[in-house]
Design a protein around this motif. Sequence first.
Motif, PDB file in Angstrom:
ATOM      1  N   VAL A   6       0.851  -1.192   0.000  1.00  0.00           N
ATOM      2  CA  VAL A   6       0.000   0.000   0.000  1.00  0.00           C
ATOM      3  C   VAL A   6       0.885   1.241   0.000  1.00  0.00           C
ATOM      4  O   VAL A   6       2.078   1.168   0.258  1.00  0.00           O
ATOM      5  N   THR A   7       0.271   2.387  -0.277  1.00  0.00           N
ATOM      6  CA  THR A   7       1.006   3.647  -0.243  1.00  0.00           C
ATOM      7  C   THR A   7       0.526   4.476   0.945  1.00  0.00           C
ATOM      8  O   THR A   7      -0.583   4.271   1.453  1.00  0.00           O
ATOM      9  N   ALA A   8       1.365   5.410   1.371  1.00  0.00           N
ATOM     10  CA  ALA A   8       0.991   6.310   2.465  1.00  0.00           C
ATOM     11  C   ALA A   8      -0.297   7.022   2.092  1.00  0.00           C
ATOM     12  O   ALA A   8      -0.501   7.396   0.938  1.00  0.00           O
ATOM     13  N   GLY A  49       6.255   5.888   5.753  1.00  0.00           N
ATOM     14  CA  GLY A  49       7.254   5.067   6.423  1.00  0.00           C
ATOM     15  C   GLY A  49       7.514   3.835   5.580  1.00  0.00           C
ATOM     16  O   GLY A  49       6.946   2.775   5.835  1.00  0.00           O
ATOM     17  N   LYS A  50       8.323   3.990   4.534  1.00  0.00           N
ATOM     18  CA  LYS A  50       8.579   2.893   3.613  1.00  0.00           C
ATOM     19  C   LYS A  50       9.000   1.643   4.373  1.00  0.00           C
ATOM     20  O   LYS A  50       9.870   1.696   5.234  1.00  0.00           O
ATOM     21  N   VAL A  76       4.016  -0.770   3.524  1.00  0.00           N
ATOM     22  CA  VAL A  76       4.084   0.526   2.850  1.00  0.00           C
ATOM     23  C   VAL A  76       5.193   0.527   1.815  1.00  0.00           C
ATOM     24  O   VAL A  76       6.329   0.152   2.121  1.00  0.00           O
ATOM     25  N   ARG A  77       4.846   0.948   0.602  1.00  0.00           N
ATOM     26  CA  ARG A  77       5.859   1.070  -0.482  1.00  0.00           C
ATOM     27  C   ARG A  77       6.500   2.430  -0.457  1.00  0.00           C
ATOM     28  O   ARG A  77       5.933   3.392  -0.068  1.00  0.00           O
TER      29      ARG A  77
END
Length: 77
Positions: A6-8, A49-50, A76-77
């Motif tokens: 998922v993305t932030a 937060g990758k 997270v990506r």
Amino acid sequence: MSTVYVTAGTILGANKYGWPTGTKLEYRWFRNGEVFAGGWHDTTKVWPGKGDKYVVRVKGTLNGQVSYRFSRTYTVR
């Protein structure tokens, strides 16, 4: 369990389906294995937060019996 990337800013939701009618559900979100402030709802927002990993634990209570289910891992990506 499987991993979903998922993305932030993504809003994650707990799976509320498949529980017997009348079950009281409670939610607890974890980030990198730790509980975090505000993680008591059925949804949570992914913060930047990758590599951070999110999991939700759903607690179901019915007639005095308690059971738990954990979600897949959201990374997270």
